[in-house]
Design a protein around this motif. Structure first.
Motif, PDB file in Angstrom:
ATOM      1  N   GLN A 156       0.836  -1.199   0.000  1.00 18.17           N
ATOM      2  CA  GLN A 156       0.000   0.000   0.000  1.00 18.17           C
ATOM      3  C   GLN A 156       0.873   1.252   0.000  1.00 18.17           C
ATOM      4  O   GLN A 156       1.651   1.474   0.921  1.00 18.17           O
ATOM      5  CB  GLN A 156      -0.894   0.008   1.245  1.00 18.17           C
ATOM      6  N   PRO A 157       0.793   2.051  -1.076  1.00 20.55           N
ATOM      7  CA  PRO A 157       1.642   3.242  -1.132  1.00 20.55           C
ATOM      8  C   PRO A 157       1.212   4.298  -0.137  1.00 20.55           C
ATOM      9  O   PRO A 157       0.046   4.385   0.246  1.00 20.55           O
ATOM     10  CB  PRO A 157       1.461   3.722  -2.577  1.00 20.55           C
ATOM     11  N   GLU A 158       2.164   5.105   0.259  1.00 25.90           N
ATOM     12  CA  GLU A 158       1.850   6.232   1.131  1.00 25.90           C
ATOM     13  C   GLU A 158       1.110   7.300   0.337  1.00 25.90           C
ATOM     14  O   GLU A 158       1.316   7.446  -0.865  1.00 25.90           O
ATOM     15  CB  GLU A 158       3.141   6.818   1.712  1.00 25.90           C
ATOM     16  N   PRO A 159       0.217   8.059   0.989  1.00 27.30           N
ATOM     17  CA  PRO A 159      -0.451   9.150   0.273  1.00 27.30           C
ATOM     18  C   PRO A 159       0.573  10.147  -0.257  1.00 27.30           C
ATOM     19  O   PRO A 159       1.584  10.417   0.388  1.00 27.30           O
ATOM     20  CB  PRO A 159      -1.329   9.796   1.367  1.00 27.30           C
ATOM     21  N   PRO A 160       0.341  10.679  -1.465  1.00 23.31           N
ATOM     22  CA  PRO A 160       1.268  11.684  -1.998  1.00 23.31           C
ATOM     23  C   PRO A 160       1.275  12.910  -1.104  1.00 23.31           C
ATOM     24  O   PRO A 160       0.251  13.279  -0.527  1.00 23.31           O
ATOM     25  CB  PRO A 160       0.684  11.999  -3.381  1.00 23.31           C
ATOM     26  N   ALA A 161       2.407  13.530  -0.957  1.00 23.19           N
ATOM     27  CA  ALA A 161       2.507  14.688  -0.066  1.00 23.19           C
ATOM     28  C   ALA A 161       3.199  15.847  -0.772  1.00 23.19           C
ATOM     29  O   ALA A 161       2.583  16.853  -1.110  1.00 23.19           O
ATOM     30  CB  ALA A 161       3.251  14.302   1.211  1.00 23.19           C
ATOM     31  N   GLY A 162       4.503  15.711  -0.991  1.00 21.57           N
ATOM     32  CA  GLY A 162       5.255  16.801  -1.590  1.00 21.57           C
ATOM     33  C   GLY A 162       4.866  17.061  -3.037  1.00 21.57           C
ATOM     34  O   GLY A 162       4.695  16.135  -3.819  1.00 21.57           O
ATOM     35  N   TRP A 163       4.707  18.333  -3.375  1.00 14.73           N
ATOM     36  CA  TRP A 163       4.395  18.684  -4.753  1.00 14.73           C
ATOM     37  C   TRP A 163       5.022  20.030  -5.079  1.00 14.73           C
ATOM     38  O   TRP A 163       5.407  20.778  -4.200  1.00 14.73           O
ATOM     39  CB  TRP A 163       2.884  18.730  -4.998  1.00 14.73           C
ATOM     40  N   ARG A 164       5.146  20.297  -6.374  1.00 15.95           N
ATOM     41  CA  ARG A 164       5.728  21.554  -6.826  1.00 15.95           C
ATOM     42  C   ARG A 164       4.965  22.034  -8.049  1.00 15.95           C
ATOM     43  O   ARG A 164       4.343  21.228  -8.755  1.00 15.95           O
ATOM     44  CB  ARG A 164       7.213  21.379  -7.155  1.00 15.95           C
ATOM     45  N   VAL A 165       5.028  23.316  -8.301  1.00 17.68           N
ATOM     46  CA  VAL A 165       4.403  23.882  -9.489  1.00 17.68           C
ATOM     47  C   VAL A 165       5.471  24.021 -10.570  1.00 17.68           C
ATOM     48  O   VAL A 165       6.517  24.638 -10.343  1.00 17.68           O
ATOM     49  CB  VAL A 165       3.754  25.247  -9.194  1.00 17.68           C
ATOM     50  N   VAL A 166       5.226  23.415 -11.718  1.00 11.84           N
ATOM     51  CA  VAL A 166       6.163  23.428 -12.834  1.00 11.84           C
ATOM     52  C   VAL A 166       5.576  24.294 -13.950  1.00 11.84           C
ATOM     53  O   VAL A 166       4.397  24.143 -14.304  1.00 11.84           O
ATOM     54  CB  VAL A 166       6.410  22.004 -13.366  1.00 11.84           C
ATOM     55  N   ALA A 167       6.358  25.208 -14.468  1.00 13.37           N
ATOM     56  CA  ALA A 167       5.899  26.017 -15.592  1.00 13.37           C
ATOM     57  C   ALA A 167       5.562  25.099 -16.765  1.00 13.37           C
ATOM     58  O   ALA A 167       6.243  24.105 -17.011  1.00 13.37           O
ATOM     59  CB  ALA A 167       6.970  27.021 -16.000  1.00 13.37           C
ATOM     60  N   GLY A 168       4.494  25.443 -17.483  1.00 11.87           N
ATOM     61  CA  GLY A 168       4.061  24.607 -18.594  1.00 11.87           C
ATOM     62  C   GLY A 168       5.155  24.355 -19.609  1.00 11.87           C
ATOM     63  O   GLY A 168       5.330  23.219 -20.086  1.00 11.87           O
ATOM     64  N   HIS A 169       5.930  25.374 -19.926  1.00  9.63           N
ATOM     65  CA  HIS A 169       7.021  25.208 -20.897  1.00  9.63           C
ATOM     66  C   HIS A 169       8.059  24.220 -20.386  1.00  9.63           C
ATOM     67  O   HIS A 169       8.570  23.376 -21.146  1.00  9.63           O
ATOM     68  CB  HIS A 169       7.680  26.555 -21.183  1.00  9.63           C
ATOM     69  N   ASP A 170       8.384  24.292 -19.097  1.00 10.14           N
ATOM     70  CA  ASP A 170       9.372  23.370 -18.533  1.00 10.14           C
ATOM     71  C   ASP A 170       8.848  21.935 -18.562  1.00 10.14           C
ATOM     72  O   ASP A 170       9.611  20.986 -18.796  1.00 10.14           O
ATOM     73  CB  ASP A 170       9.715  23.774 -17.104  1.00 10.14           C
ATOM     74  N   PHE A 171       7.557  21.774 -18.300  1.00 11.46           N
ATOM     75  CA  PHE A 171       6.946  20.446 -18.367  1.00 11.46           C
ATOM     76  C   PHE A 171       7.063  19.884 -19.781  1.00 11.46           C
ATOM     77  O   PHE A 171       7.415  18.715 -19.975  1.00 11.46           O
ATOM     78  CB  PHE A 171       5.478  20.521 -17.944  1.00 11.46           C
ATOM     79  N   ILE A 172       6.781  20.708 -20.774  1.00 16.45           N
ATOM     80  CA  ILE A 172       6.850  20.272 -22.165  1.00 16.45           C
ATOM     81  C   ILE A 172       8.277  19.896 -22.542  1.00 16.45           C
ATOM     82  O   ILE A 172       8.520  18.868 -23.188  1.00 16.45           O
ATOM     83  CB  ILE A 172       6.304  21.374 -23.093  1.00 16.45           C
ATOM     84  N   GLU A 173       9.243  20.710 -22.126  1.00 16.87           N
ATOM     85  CA  GLU A 173      10.639  20.409 -22.466  1.00 16.87           C
ATOM     86  C   GLU A 173      11.086  19.099 -21.832  1.00 16.87           C
ATOM     87  O   GLU A 173      11.762  18.287 -22.475  1.00 16.87           O
ATOM     88  CB  GLU A 173      11.559  21.545 -22.024  1.00 16.87           C
ATOM     89  N   GLU A 174      10.704  18.872 -20.579  1.00 19.42           N
ATOM     90  CA  GLU A 174      11.092  17.627 -19.928  1.00 19.42           C
ATOM     91  C   GLU A 174      10.402  16.434 -20.595  1.00 19.42           C
ATOM     92  O   GLU A 174      10.992  15.355 -20.719  1.00 19.42           O
ATOM     93  CB  GLU A 174      10.737  17.679 -18.446  1.00 19.42           C
ATOM     94  N   ALA A 175       9.165  16.620 -21.049  1.00 25.14           N
ATOM     95  CA  ALA A 175       8.475  15.545 -21.763  1.00 25.14           C
ATOM     96  C   ALA A 175       9.199  15.222 -23.064  1.00 25.14           C
ATOM     97  O   ALA A 175       9.321  14.051 -23.443  1.00 25.14           O
ATOM     98  CB  ALA A 175       7.028  15.948 -22.047  1.00 25.14           C
ATOM     99  N   CYS A 176       9.700  16.241 -23.764  1.00 26.13           N
ATOM    100  CA  CYS A 176      10.480  16.010 -24.990  1.00 26.13           C
ATOM    101  C   CYS A 176      11.762  15.258 -24.667  1.00 26.13           C
ATOM    102  O   CYS A 176      12.177  14.347 -25.402  1.00 26.13           O
ATOM    103  CB  CYS A 176      10.810  17.340 -25.657  1.00 26.13           C
ATOM    104  N   ARG A 177      12.390  15.631 -23.563  1.00 26.78           N
ATOM    105  CA  ARG A 177      13.670  15.023 -23.187  1.00 26.78           C
ATOM    106  C   ARG A 177      13.486  13.557 -22.803  1.00 26.78           C
ATOM    107  O   ARG A 177      14.333  12.706 -23.100  1.00 26.78           O
ATOM    108  CB  ARG A 177      14.278  15.803 -22.023  1.00 26.78           C
ATOM    109  N   SER A 178      12.373  13.244 -22.137  1.00 28.14           N
ATOM    110  CA  SER A 178      12.118  11.868 -21.688  1.00 28.14           C
ATOM    111  C   SER A 178      11.226  11.101 -22.661  1.00 28.14           C
ATOM    112  O   SER A 178      10.909   9.941 -22.407  1.00 28.14           O
ATOM    113  CB  SER A 178      11.441  11.897 -20.317  1.00 28.14           C
TER     114      SER A 178
END
Length: 307
Positions: free
Chosen positions: A132-154
């Protein structure tokens, strides 16, 4: 009080449906609505859904007399959503404890964010169940452009796209999933939503993705070349449309293309060393088609010397 719709497309998922629904009902969300969209199941899924709806007023069932396909159900889910937030959850997946409430809270405090996503977590059929996984806790706000670039990279392979909580108003404005990319339509949708604003990224999983022999990736897209073609089509289509507004769209498009080519080259080398010459040749040909120069960045492993 924010309201949340969880829309669950169903086709012959009786073995998994009860767990999926229970994982949603157990969430700490007051304004919750669950809609089961049954695509003419023949294994008792529809009857199970009707029984759950009769037992809990938060559950509704839409039943189709014929199988319209998964994408039709995803798009119908967008049309049916009316809460402040929405999630499309496949019937063979399930949520982690507390995921919805935490994702809603994060989006409520991040008005520029269009959706929340967690880490990828997979349960492979036939293997020992995950603890049973622990409930998610830590989170961060990622700029949309940064999210897109990381998606391209991965190349999008690290994204947990099976449990995304979206702002319904944004989802409806963006529109439906695209029929020409049935394997990677969720990647395309995440990229399109990231153009509209920020992304809330949790360090832990919001949902658990189940892998089994009957799912689309194991049947229709069992070929690695076919999967890479779909992944490339998602990026290429995105940068031809919504992504074209980005100031560095050409660079990002090239990055995604090159990364896909590197993956294909590496896979070709591995398959060649294992003796799968035909499959290796197909992968190498596709890699060359994507980016001939990417071969220069792929190390060629040596066969181990005999002892």
């Amino acid at each position: 009080m924010p309201t949340v719709d969880v829309l669950i497309p169903v086709y012959n998922a009786a073995a998994y449906l009860a767990q999926a629904v229970a994982s949603v009902l157990d969430q700490d969300v007051d304004g919750l609505r669950i809609v089961l969209i049954d695509n003419a199941s023949t294994d008792g899924s529809a009857e199970l859904g009707a029984a759950m709806a009769a037992a809990d007023r938060r559950i509704e069932v839409v039943r189709h007399p014929e199988n319209l396909g998964a994408q039709a159900s995803f798009n119908e889910a967008i049309d049916l959503a009316r809460g402040d937030y929405m999630m499309i959850l496949c019937a063979d997946d399930f949520l982690t404890p507390g995921a919805l409430g935490l994702a809603v809270a994060a989006l409520e405090t991040s008005p520029r964010a269009t959706f929340a996503i967690g880490a990828d977590l997979v349960q492979i059929e036939g293997q020992r169940p995950l603890r049973q996984p622990e409930p998610p806790a830590g989170w961060r706000v990622v700029a949309g452009h940064d999210f897109i670039e990381e998606a391209c990279r991965s190349t999008g392979t690290s994204l947990a796209l099976g449990a995304v909580l979206a702002r319904t108003s944004v989802q409806k404005r963006i529109g439906h999933y695209r029929p020409e990319i049935p394997y990677t339509d969720d990647l395309d949708m995440a990229l399109r939503m990231a153009v509209e604003g920020d992304v809330v990224a949790f360090d832990a999983a919001l949902g658990i993705r189940r892998e089994h022999a009957a799912q689309q990736s194991a049947t229709r897209f069992s070929s690695e070349v076919a999967r890479l073609e779909q992944r490339f089509a998602a990026f290429d289509g995105f940068f031809s449309r919504e992504g074209s507004v980005l100031p560095d769209a050409r660079r990002l498009r090239t990055l995604a293309r090159r990364r896909l080519a590197v993956i294909a080259y590496r896979d070709a080398v591995k398959r060649m060393l294992r003796g799968s010459a035909r499959t290796a040749a197909a992968m190498a040909a596709y890699a060359f088609k994507l980016s001939p120069s990417a071969l220069l960045s792929v190390p060629v492993p040596r066969r181990p010397r005999p002892l």
